[in-house]
Scaffold this motif. Structure first.
Motif, PDB file in Angstrom:
ATOM      1  N   THR A 213       3.911   6.759  36.985  1.00  0.00           N
ATOM      2  CA  THR A 213       3.922   7.175  35.591  1.00  0.00           C
ATOM      3  C   THR A 213       2.880   8.265  35.377  1.00  0.00           C
ATOM      4  N   LYS A 214       2.955   8.913  34.217  1.00  0.00           N
ATOM      5  CA  LYS A 214       1.945   9.922  33.875  1.00  0.00           C
ATOM      6  C   LYS A 214       0.563   9.276  33.836  1.00  0.00           C
ATOM      7  N   ALA A 215       0.458   8.055  33.302  1.00  0.00           N
ATOM      8  CA  ALA A 215      -0.838   7.367  33.218  1.00  0.00           C
ATOM      9  C   ALA A 215      -1.374   7.047  34.614  1.00  0.00           C
ATOM     10  N   GLU A 216      -0.490   6.589  35.501  1.00  0.00           N
ATOM     11  CA  GLU A 216      -0.919   6.317  36.878  1.00  0.00           C
ATOM     12  C   GLU A 216      -1.334   7.604  37.578  1.00  0.00           C
ATOM     13  N   ALA A 217      -0.570   8.673  37.342  1.00  0.00           N
ATOM     14  CA  ALA A 217      -0.922   9.970  37.934  1.00  0.00           C
ATOM     15  C   ALA A 217      -2.288  10.428  37.441  1.00  0.00           C
ATOM     16  N   ALA A 218      -2.565  10.239  36.140  1.00  0.00           N
ATOM     17  CA  ALA A 218      -3.860  10.638  35.582  1.00  0.00           C
ATOM     18  C   ALA A 218      -4.997   9.880  36.256  1.00  0.00           C
ATOM     19  N   ALA A 219      -4.812   8.592  36.483  1.00  0.00           N
ATOM     20  CA  ALA A 219      -5.851   7.796  37.155  1.00  0.00           C
ATOM     21  C   ALA A 219      -6.068   8.303  38.579  1.00  0.00           C
ATOM     22  N   LEU A 220      -4.979   8.652  39.264  1.00  0.00           N
ATOM     23  CA  LEU A 220      -5.095   9.178  40.628  1.00  0.00           C
ATOM     24  C   LEU A 220      -5.747  10.558  40.632  1.00  0.00           C
ATOM     25  N   VAL A 221      -5.460  11.375  39.620  1.00  0.00           N
ATOM     26  CA  VAL A 221      -6.102  12.686  39.493  1.00  0.00           C
ATOM     27  C   VAL A 221      -7.606  12.506  39.294  1.00  0.00           C
ATOM     28  N   ARG A 222      -7.996  11.595  38.394  1.00  0.00           N
ATOM     29  CA  ARG A 222      -9.437  11.355  38.160  1.00  0.00           C
ATOM     30  C   ARG A 222     -10.133  10.935  39.454  1.00  0.00           C
ATOM     31  N   ALA A 223      -9.520  10.023  40.169  1.00  0.00           N
ATOM     32  CA  ALA A 223     -10.119   9.541  41.430  1.00  0.00           C
ATOM     33  C   ALA A 223     -10.204  10.676  42.448  1.00  0.00           C
ATOM     34  N   ALA A 224      -9.162  11.484  42.542  1.00  0.00           N
ATOM     35  CA  ALA A 224      -9.149  12.588  43.501  1.00  0.00           C
ATOM     36  C   ALA A 224     -10.183  13.642  43.128  1.00  0.00           C
ATOM     37  N   ARG A 225     -10.332  13.886  41.845  1.00  0.00           N
ATOM     38  CA  ARG A 225     -11.326  14.870  41.406  1.00  0.00           C
ATOM     39  C   ARG A 225     -12.729  14.410  41.789  1.00  0.00           C
ATOM     40  N   THR A 226     -12.997  13.137  41.612  1.00  0.00           N
ATOM     41  CA  THR A 226     -14.296  12.587  42.006  1.00  0.00           C
ATOM     42  C   THR A 226     -14.471  12.670  43.524  1.00  0.00           C
ATOM     43  N   ARG A 227     -13.417  12.296  44.241  1.00  0.00           N
ATOM     44  CA  ARG A 227     -13.469  12.309  45.711  1.00  0.00           C
ATOM     45  C   ARG A 227     -13.704  13.715  46.249  1.00  0.00           C
ATOM     46  N   THR A 228     -13.045  14.712  45.658  1.00  0.00           N
ATOM     47  CA  THR A 228     -13.161  16.083  46.165  1.00  0.00           C
ATOM     48  C   THR A 228     -14.392  16.808  45.629  1.00  0.00           C
ATOM     49  N   GLY A 229     -14.953  16.295  44.533  1.00  0.00           N
ATOM     50  CA  GLY A 229     -16.107  16.954  43.926  1.00  0.00           C
ATOM     51  C   GLY A 229     -15.752  18.191  43.117  1.00  0.00           C
TER      52      GLY A 229
END
Length: 162
Positions: free
Chosen positions: A19-35
């Motif tokens: 879902t868009k909400a799940e994608a947003a959570a994955l984007v937030r996590a990836a942004r943190t992971r990548t810096g």
């Protein structure tokens, strides 16, 4: 009675939809992971900062190219890249209204909304500010009493036509 099922004939590389909400959570996590910061992502996508952030958080559909590039930058799988292109159900979860930052925007519009409406009508006539033909920006302004948050709403005036 016996029921039999056959496996789906989807290719092995297909990933389940998110879902868009799940994608947003994955984007937030990836942004943190990548810096990567939101501004850097927006710059790399060649899109406005606030729009890009909102799109990656599920409020706007991205083009296939934007979604692909965001996926590459953030190391997202195909299911997230696909979700970033989906048409959203715009708005926010009512539970988010309790977040202090979001609540303050609600508070500011509750206090100043009626005055802004009156001033818009006085200046432009009977109509509204579009939130579709719209730009929004955020900036930091140094101040001796503490830095200021400057939010600019830039919406097209739409007059009521009878």
């Amino acid at each position: 009675m016996t029921l039999t099922t056959t496996p789906a004939s989807a290719p092995a590389t297909t990933t389940p939809p998110v879902t868009k909400a799940e994608a947003a959570a994955l984007v937030r996590a990836a942004r943190t992971r990548t810096g990567l910061g939101w501004a850097e992502i927006a710059d790399r996508l060649g899109a406005p900062l606030v729009w890009t952030t909102a799109a990656l958080l599920g409020q706007h559909p991205m083009t296939a190219e934007q979604a692909r590039l965001a996926g590459e930058l953030l190391g997202l799988d195909e299911s997230v890249v696909t979700a970033l292109q989906d048409q959203p159900y715009r708005g926010s979860d009512p539970a988010l209204a309790s977040d202090p930052t979001i609540y303050r925007f609600h508070e500011a519009l509750s206090v100043y909304g009626p005055a802004l409406k009156e001033l818009i009508h006085e200046e432009f006539g009977d109509g509204i500010m579009s939130a579709i033909n719209f730009k929004v920006d955020i900036a930091r302004r140094p101040d001796p009493d503490g830095d200021r948050v400057v939010v600019t709403f830039d919406g097209k005036f739409l007059d009521y036509r009878w």
